[in-house]
Design an enzyme around this catalytic site. Structure first.
Site: not given
Length: 388
Positions: A155, A260, A292, A295, A299, A316, A319
């Protein structure tokens, strides 16, 4: 934080019943010490829950690291401001997609000069580790500098002050997957051979001191190094694309890197343990990290608070709350377009399983992580690049 039992502490306010059950099974293993810490982004995984921190005494569970060894994030803050970028970002997206091979099974056709240097270092490390990565993947050298698919991404983002960050997520690719899958199988075969009863076959472990244990540790560390080098190689290519797009030198004001999916030996509650973070990052006090969103969502660049009860860890990412197949059945391409409004991305049905609604809301995850990390920067996507 919720105490599920003496060996399982939970930071997730959104937690499905099957995920809780899976984590409880792992917490009952006799060598867990002091407890498993379930992160705010926890969701069902293979054997061990994604978004869990699993400390073990004198044993290691290969599935508690996962099959994408060393998967993680990298971010670079540039000197450019969002307002300095051209209005049409499609050429930059296309340049990145051309420079970095995308999707599962898609690799480089040749080894670049920068990749060649990194591969040379990885060959030396493999030799010291006593194995040949080519045994697992004959084309591993061509995998360095490639993205993969699923939730991996590149990104171009801007923070709350408009500073442009280059941001990416990937791991150890096919070679890491094969290393992990091999050792999960080795652990399962050992459990059968030693008549070990397990709550789940994917929780098979390797006792410290055995040849199988140390072989896994050596190869695991190599795969972690591969993942780090993979992200560095991709970031170099993205920086080059960005520099050509803006027509100037790109100064790297800050770089943040974090695994992670990995294991390290650490000391917690007075004892040295093998700490496996499967979908979690190191959040020692002051340590920079990256969390993050999905999408289309924000983040975060964070700093750890060093929460000892959470084993100095944090989530991380967002989820998943929908499986990939369920997301494809549930959401439409129009919903994806709405979610990605204002972001330059490749408009395709292939990304339906990555639609933001398939993930937990990142603001809920970050609220749950309030005693684990502090937010340094909030990043909003300008460009999103993914593999099919």
């Amino acid at each position: 934080m919720e105490k599920v039992n003496n060996r399982l502490l939970n930071w997730a306010s959104l937690l499905e019943a099957d995920t809780r059950t899976q984590a409880e099974k792992a917490s009952r293993l006799p060598f867990i010490f002091p407890h498993i810490a379930l992160m705010p982004d926890a969701h069902l995984g293979k054997g061990a829950t994604v978004g869990s921190v699993i400390p073990t005494l004198h044993a290691i569970i290969p599935a508690a690291v996962g099959v994408d060894i060393g998967c993680g994030m990298a971010a670079v803050r540039t000197q450019y401001h969002r307002d300095e970028l051209k209005h049409d970002l499609a050429p930059l997206r296309a340049a990145i997609e051309n420079a970095v091979p995308l999707s599962a099974g898609v690799y480089n056709t040749t080894v670049s000069e920068t990749a060649g240097k990194r591969i040379g270092e990885l060959k030396a490390k493999a030799e010291r580790a006593g194995f040949d990565p080519g045994h697992y993947a004959g084309n591993w050298e061509l995998q360095l500098g490639t993205l993969g698919s699923g939730n991996h991404f590149i990104e171009v983002t801007a923070d709350e002050k408009g500073a442009v960050w280059l941001f990416l997520h990937s791991g150890s690719r096919g070679v890491g997957n094969k290393i992990a899958s091999h050792h999960i199988k080795v652990a399962q075969e050992a459990a059968k051979r030693w008549w070990i009863s397990l709550p789940d076959p994917d929780l098979a472990y390797l006792p410290e001191g055995t040849d199988e244990f140390w072989t896994y540790i050596r190869q695991l560390r190599w795969a972690q190094d591969f993942a780090l080098a993979n992200r560095d190689e991709m970031m170099d290519r993205v920086i080059a694309c960005f520099g050509e797009f803006v027509g100037g030198e790109v100064r790297e004001l800050e770089r943040v890197q974090c695994h992670h999916n990995y294991t390290e030996q650490e000391e917690h509650f007075g004892r040295k343990v093998w700490l496996s973070r499967k979908g979690a990052i190191n959040a020692e006090k002051g340590r920079p990290g990256l969390i993050p969103g999905s999408m289309g969502d924000a983040s975060y660049v964070v700093a750890g608070k060093g929460n000892p009860v959470a084993l100095n860890s944090s989530p991380h990412g967002a989820g998943r709350q929908f499986s990939r197949s369920k997301a494809r059945r549930t959401f439409t391409r129009e919903q994806l377009r709405t979610a990605m409004k204002g972001i330059e991305y490749r408009d395709t049905d292939a990304f339906l399983d990555e639609i933001p609604q398939a993930y937990k809301p990142i603001d809920v995850v970050m609220r749950d992580a309030g005693d684990l990390v502090e937010i340094r920067h909030t990043l909003r996507q300008l460009i999103n690049v993914k593999g099919d």
